[in-house]
Scaffold this motif. Structure first.
Motif, PDB file in Angstrom:
ATOM      1  N   LEU A  31       0.843  -0.965  -0.013  1.00 20.69           N
ATOM      2  CA  LEU A  31      -0.124   0.064  -0.099  1.00 20.69           C
ATOM      3  C   LEU A  31       0.854   1.112   0.071  1.00 20.69           C
ATOM      4  CD1 LEU A  31      -2.927   1.245   0.301  1.00 20.69           C
ATOM      5  CD2 LEU A  31      -2.698   1.034   2.583  1.00 20.69           C
ATOM      6  N   VAL A  32       2.013   1.115   0.746  1.00 18.99           N
ATOM      7  CA  VAL A  32       2.862   2.361   0.833  1.00 18.99           C
ATOM      8  C   VAL A  32       3.862   2.564  -0.155  1.00 18.99           C
ATOM      9  CG1 VAL A  32       2.116   2.539   3.196  1.00 18.99           C
ATOM     10  CG2 VAL A  32       4.302   1.343   2.547  1.00 18.99           C
ATOM     11  N   THR A  33       4.213   1.254  -0.855  1.00 18.64           N
ATOM     12  CA  THR A  33       5.372   1.314  -1.893  1.00 18.64           C
ATOM     13  C   THR A  33       4.788   0.940  -3.196  1.00 18.64           C
ATOM     14  OG1 THR A  33       5.864  -1.114  -1.485  1.00 18.64           O
ATOM     15  CG2 THR A  33       6.721   0.688   0.030  1.00 18.64           C
ATOM     16  N   PHE A  34       5.133  -0.286  -3.964  1.00 16.04           N
ATOM     17  CA  PHE A  34       4.840  -0.474  -5.208  1.00 16.04           C
ATOM     18  C   PHE A  34       3.601  -0.684  -5.652  1.00 16.04           C
ATOM     19  CE2 PHE A  34       9.751  -1.131  -4.457  1.00 16.04           C
ATOM     20  CZ  PHE A  34      10.007  -0.012  -5.443  1.00 16.04           C
ATOM     21  N   GLY A  35       2.621  -1.228  -4.722  1.00 14.85           N
ATOM     22  CA  GLY A  35       1.442  -1.731  -4.832  1.00 14.85           C
ATOM     23  C   GLY A  35       0.751  -0.395  -5.371  1.00 14.85           C
ATOM     24  N   VAL A  85      14.971   4.603  -0.326  1.00 14.51           N
ATOM     25  CA  VAL A  85      15.983   4.108   0.477  1.00 14.51           C
ATOM     26  C   VAL A  85      14.949   3.566   1.893  1.00 14.51           C
ATOM     27  CG1 VAL A  85      17.534   4.069   2.371  1.00 14.51           C
ATOM     28  CG2 VAL A  85      17.984   4.788  -0.173  1.00 14.51           C
ATOM     29  N   GLY A  86      14.049   4.481   2.237  1.00 14.63           N
ATOM     30  CA  GLY A  86      13.205   4.034   3.163  1.00 14.63           C
ATOM     31  C   GLY A  86      12.308   2.870   2.928  1.00 14.63           C
ATOM     32  N   TRP A  87      11.854   2.745   1.747  1.00 13.38           N
ATOM     33  CA  TRP A  87      11.039   1.392   1.340  1.00 13.38           C
ATOM     34  C   TRP A  87      11.893   0.323   1.614  1.00 13.38           C
ATOM     35  CZ3 TRP A  87       8.184   3.172  -3.806  1.00 13.38           C
ATOM     36  CH2 TRP A  87       7.228   4.196  -3.600  1.00 13.38           C
ATOM     37  N   ALA A  88      13.126   0.375   0.962  1.00 10.47           N
ATOM     38  CA  ALA A  88      13.844  -0.918   1.223  1.00 10.47           C
ATOM     39  C   ALA A  88      14.204  -1.035   2.617  1.00 10.47           C
ATOM     40  CB  ALA A  88      15.185  -0.680   0.300  1.00 10.47           C
ATOM     41  N   ALA A  89      14.393   0.065   3.543  1.00  7.18           N
ATOM     42  CA  ALA A  89      14.669  -0.402   4.794  1.00  7.18           C
ATOM     43  C   ALA A  89      13.660  -0.844   5.735  1.00  7.18           C
ATOM     44  CB  ALA A  89      15.000   1.083   5.529  1.00  7.18           C
ATOM     45  N   CYS A 167      20.894   3.619  -8.166  1.00  5.44           N
ATOM     46  CA  CYS A 167      20.898   2.619  -7.064  1.00  5.44           C
ATOM     47  C   CYS A 167      19.969   2.450  -6.201  1.00  5.44           C
ATOM     48  CB  CYS A 167      22.327   3.172  -6.301  1.00  5.44           C
ATOM     49  SG  CYS A 167      23.714   3.065  -7.233  1.00  5.44           S
ATOM     50  N   ALA A 168      19.292   3.542  -5.734  1.00  4.92           N
ATOM     51  CA  ALA A 168      18.138   3.596  -4.947  1.00  4.92           C
ATOM     52  C   ALA A 168      16.778   2.912  -5.391  1.00  4.92           C
ATOM     53  CB  ALA A 168      17.618   5.051  -4.403  1.00  4.92           C
ATOM     54  N   ASN A 169      16.632   2.933  -6.835  1.00  4.62           N
ATOM     55  CA  ASN A 169      15.450   2.184  -7.405  1.00  4.62           C
ATOM     56  C   ASN A 169      15.879   0.615  -7.452  1.00  4.62           C
ATOM     57  OD1 ASN A 169      13.475   3.873  -8.553  1.00  4.62           O
ATOM     58  ND2 ASN A 169      14.813   4.748  -9.870  1.00  4.62           N
ATOM     59  N   ALA A 170      16.965   0.468  -7.638  1.00  5.85           N
ATOM     60  CA  ALA A 170      17.563  -1.239  -7.556  1.00  5.85           C
ATOM     61  C   ALA A 170      17.398  -1.569  -6.106  1.00  5.85           C
ATOM     62  CB  ALA A 170      18.850  -1.136  -8.093  1.00  5.85           C
ATOM     63  N   VAL A 171      17.739  -1.009  -5.216  1.00  2.00           N
ATOM     64  CA  VAL A 171      17.948  -1.440  -3.889  1.00  2.00           C
ATOM     65  C   VAL A 171      16.198  -1.668  -3.360  1.00  2.00           C
ATOM     66  CG1 VAL A 171      18.230  -0.987  -1.319  1.00  2.00           C
ATOM     67  CG2 VAL A 171      20.058  -0.736  -2.991  1.00  2.00           C
ATOM     68  N   ALA A 172      15.422  -0.502  -3.568  1.00  2.00           N
ATOM     69  CA  ALA A 172      14.151  -0.639  -3.212  1.00  2.00           C
ATOM     70  C   ALA A 172      13.430  -1.745  -3.907  1.00  2.00           C
ATOM     71  CB  ALA A 172      13.402   0.539  -3.362  1.00  2.00           C
ATOM     72  N   GLU A 173      13.565  -1.924  -5.245  1.00  2.00           N
ATOM     73  CA  GLU A 173      12.701  -2.877  -5.964  1.00  2.00           C
ATOM     74  C   GLU A 173      12.997  -4.170  -5.501  1.00  2.00           C
ATOM     75  OE1 GLU A 173      11.751  -2.246 -10.059  1.00  2.00           O
ATOM     76  OE2 GLU A 173      12.275  -0.042 -10.073  1.00  2.00           O
ATOM     77  N   GLU A 174      14.354  -4.470  -5.762  1.00  2.00           N
ATOM     78  CA  GLU A 174      14.761  -5.666  -5.438  1.00  2.00           C
ATOM     79  C   GLU A 174      14.628  -6.369  -3.813  1.00  2.00           C
ATOM     80  OE1 GLU A 174      14.950  -7.320  -8.177  1.00  2.00           O
ATOM     81  OE2 GLU A 174      15.454  -5.328  -9.199  1.00  2.00           O
ATOM     82  N   VAL A 175      14.678  -5.461  -3.010  1.00  2.00           N
ATOM     83  CA  VAL A 175      14.316  -5.938  -1.840  1.00  2.00           C
ATOM     84  C   VAL A 175      12.881  -6.169  -1.468  1.00  2.00           C
ATOM     85  CG1 VAL A 175      14.341  -4.993   0.739  1.00  2.00           C
ATOM     86  CG2 VAL A 175      16.274  -4.634  -0.453  1.00  2.00           C
ATOM     87  N   ILE A 176      11.855  -5.058  -1.915  1.00  2.00           N
ATOM     88  CA  ILE A 176      10.667  -5.369  -1.904  1.00  2.00           C
ATOM     89  C   ILE A 176      10.138  -6.510  -2.508  1.00  2.00           C
ATOM     90  CG2 ILE A 176       8.374  -4.167  -1.882  1.00  2.00           C
ATOM     91  CD1 ILE A 176      10.101  -3.301   0.522  1.00  2.00           C
ATOM     92  N   VAL A 177      10.051  -6.212  -4.011  1.00  2.00           N
ATOM     93  CA  VAL A 177       9.580  -7.066  -4.934  1.00  2.00           C
ATOM     94  C   VAL A 177       9.954  -8.354  -5.008  1.00  2.00           C
ATOM     95  CG1 VAL A 177       8.790  -7.277  -7.389  1.00  2.00           C
ATOM     96  CG2 VAL A 177       8.902  -5.129  -6.450  1.00  2.00           C
ATOM     97  N   VAL A 178      11.302  -8.670  -4.534  1.00  2.00           N
ATOM     98  CA  VAL A 178      11.880  -9.958  -4.712  1.00  2.00           C
ATOM     99  C   VAL A 178      12.066 -10.512  -3.360  1.00  2.00           C
ATOM    100  CG1 VAL A 178      13.738 -11.381  -5.386  1.00  2.00           C
ATOM    101  CG2 VAL A 178      12.914  -9.494  -6.746  1.00  2.00           C
ATOM    102  N   ALA A 179      12.721  -9.951  -2.474  1.00  2.00           N
ATOM    103  CA  ALA A 179      13.309 -10.651  -1.312  1.00  2.00           C
ATOM    104  C   ALA A 179      11.903 -10.657  -0.108  1.00  2.00           C
ATOM    105  CB  ALA A 179      14.223  -9.992  -0.762  1.00  2.00           C
ATOM    106  N   ALA A 241      22.624  -5.564 -11.090  1.00  2.00           N
ATOM    107  CA  ALA A 241      22.242  -5.452 -12.570  1.00  2.00           C
ATOM    108  C   ALA A 241      21.072  -4.453 -12.663  1.00  2.00           C
ATOM    109  CB  ALA A 241      21.482  -6.953 -12.848  1.00  2.00           C
ATOM    110  N   HIS A 242      20.218  -4.353 -11.958  1.00  2.00           N
ATOM    111  CA  HIS A 242      19.275  -3.278 -11.983  1.00  2.00           C
ATOM    112  C   HIS A 242      19.820  -1.887 -11.901  1.00  2.00           C
ATOM    113  CE1 HIS A 242      14.876  -2.155 -10.622  1.00  2.00           C
ATOM    114  NE2 HIS A 242      15.448  -1.365 -11.444  1.00  2.00           N
ATOM    115  N   ALA A 243      20.802  -1.796 -10.813  1.00  2.00           N
ATOM    116  CA  ALA A 243      21.498  -0.272 -11.028  1.00  2.00           C
ATOM    117  C   ALA A 243      22.100   0.175 -11.995  1.00  2.00           C
ATOM    118  CB  ALA A 243      22.479  -0.399  -9.786  1.00  2.00           C
ATOM    119  N   THR A 244      22.834  -1.051 -12.583  1.00  2.00           N
ATOM    120  CA  THR A 244      23.587  -0.855 -14.072  1.00  2.00           C
ATOM    121  C   THR A 244      22.621  -0.464 -15.160  1.00  2.00           C
ATOM    122  OG1 THR A 244      25.248  -2.257 -13.099  1.00  2.00           O
ATOM    123  CG2 THR A 244      25.137  -1.919 -15.696  1.00  2.00           C
ATOM    124  N   ILE A 245      21.731  -1.125 -15.263  1.00  2.00           N
ATOM    125  CA  ILE A 245      20.621  -0.915 -16.223  1.00  2.00           C
ATOM    126  C   ILE A 245      20.145   0.435 -16.224  1.00  2.00           C
ATOM    127  CG2 ILE A 245      18.478  -1.406 -17.069  1.00  2.00           C
ATOM    128  CD1 ILE A 245      18.956  -4.369 -16.367  1.00  2.00           C
TER     129      ILE A 245
END
Length: 264
Positions: A31-35, A85-89, A167-179, A241-245
């Protein structure tokens, strides 16, 4: 609960109270992030489709300037980075509170060249090159908006800010959407394939503002990234990978804009 292939820890069957807590966590986090971002992106796509000229006629800036004053604009960009960064945290904290620290989800303190960097660069190439081709084809066919990866003013801090954003996009997306999401769905008893599909659909949904091509391309990326994590339990390659793209897209657009004919 028996651990899935590639998991780095042992799991036990959660109690009814824990299952309810997991469901609430997923709902609140999405609700507060990617949804919520997915719902916004779907509305943006609908708006583009109904506007004069359709999807083809709309331009979306991914990193727009927020102020005509350099310092204020920089602060706005840093706030956007801090939000991600807050979303990832948030995702990391909820997993840690449940006994799964960063190391157990594939974020070891030390990034390894052979098991993290090289696979990350390979994933970046596998996703990035076809992704650019898909975007150009979709744009030519009118299924994609015109994407402007970076439209910041010519300030001294422009390139560092774009790299921070990537970098922030990569960390937030991979932490929330994957892990986070795949872990919680597994703990709720979802099969690996069902959880992977849900993760990929979520990733595709919040990219729908780019058009159907962007949503589909990112859904494919979600399948590949999610499956990689399920098999290896290593998250650093996905983040790298995400950060590089994103960094290549942001900086490449800034450098090539106006100098090549094939770039919309």
């Amino acid at each position: 609960m028996r651990a899935e292939s590639g998991a780095g820890w042992d799991e036990v069957e959660p109690s009814d109270r824990e299952r309810l807590a997991f469901k609430i966590e997923i709902a609140v986090v999405l609700l507060v992030t990617f949804g919520l971002s997915g719902l916004n992106a779907a509305l943006s796509l609908l708006e583009s489709a109904l506007a004069p000229g359709g999807v083809r006629g709309r331009t979306i800036a991914l990193n727009p300037s927020r102020s005509t004053q350099s310092t204020i604009d920089l602060l706005f960009q840093l706030l956007s980075v801090l939000r991600l960064v807050g979303w990832a945290a948030l995702g990391l904290y909820l997993l840690w509170r449940g006994g799964l620290g960063p190391r157990l989800i594939g974020l070891a303190n030390r990034i390894r060249w052979r098991s993290d960097v090289l696979p990350g660069m390979a994933l970046a190439a596998i996703i990035g090159v076809p992704g650019l081709g898909l975007y150009l084809v979709a744009h030519a066919l009118g299924f994609s908006v015109t994407i402007v990866p970076a439209s910041l003013g010519d300030y001294w801090w422009r390139l560092p800010a774009l790299i921070l954003s990537a970098c922030a996009n990569a960390v937030a997306e991979e932490v929330i959407v994957v892990a986070f999401l795949l872990t919680r769905l597994r703990q709720l008893g979802w099969s690996a394939h069902s959880a992977l599909l849900a993760s990929a659909l979520l990733r595709g949904s919040y990219h729908l503002y780019q058009g159907l091509g962007g949503g589909l391309g990112n859904m494919v990326m979600g399948v590949i990234f999610g499956h990689y994590w399920q098999r290896t339990n290593r998250l650093w390659p996905l983040v790298l990978a995400h950060a590089t793209i994103d960094a290549v897209a942001y900086i490449g657009y800034t450098v090539l804009r106006g100098h090549v004919s094939w770039l919309p």
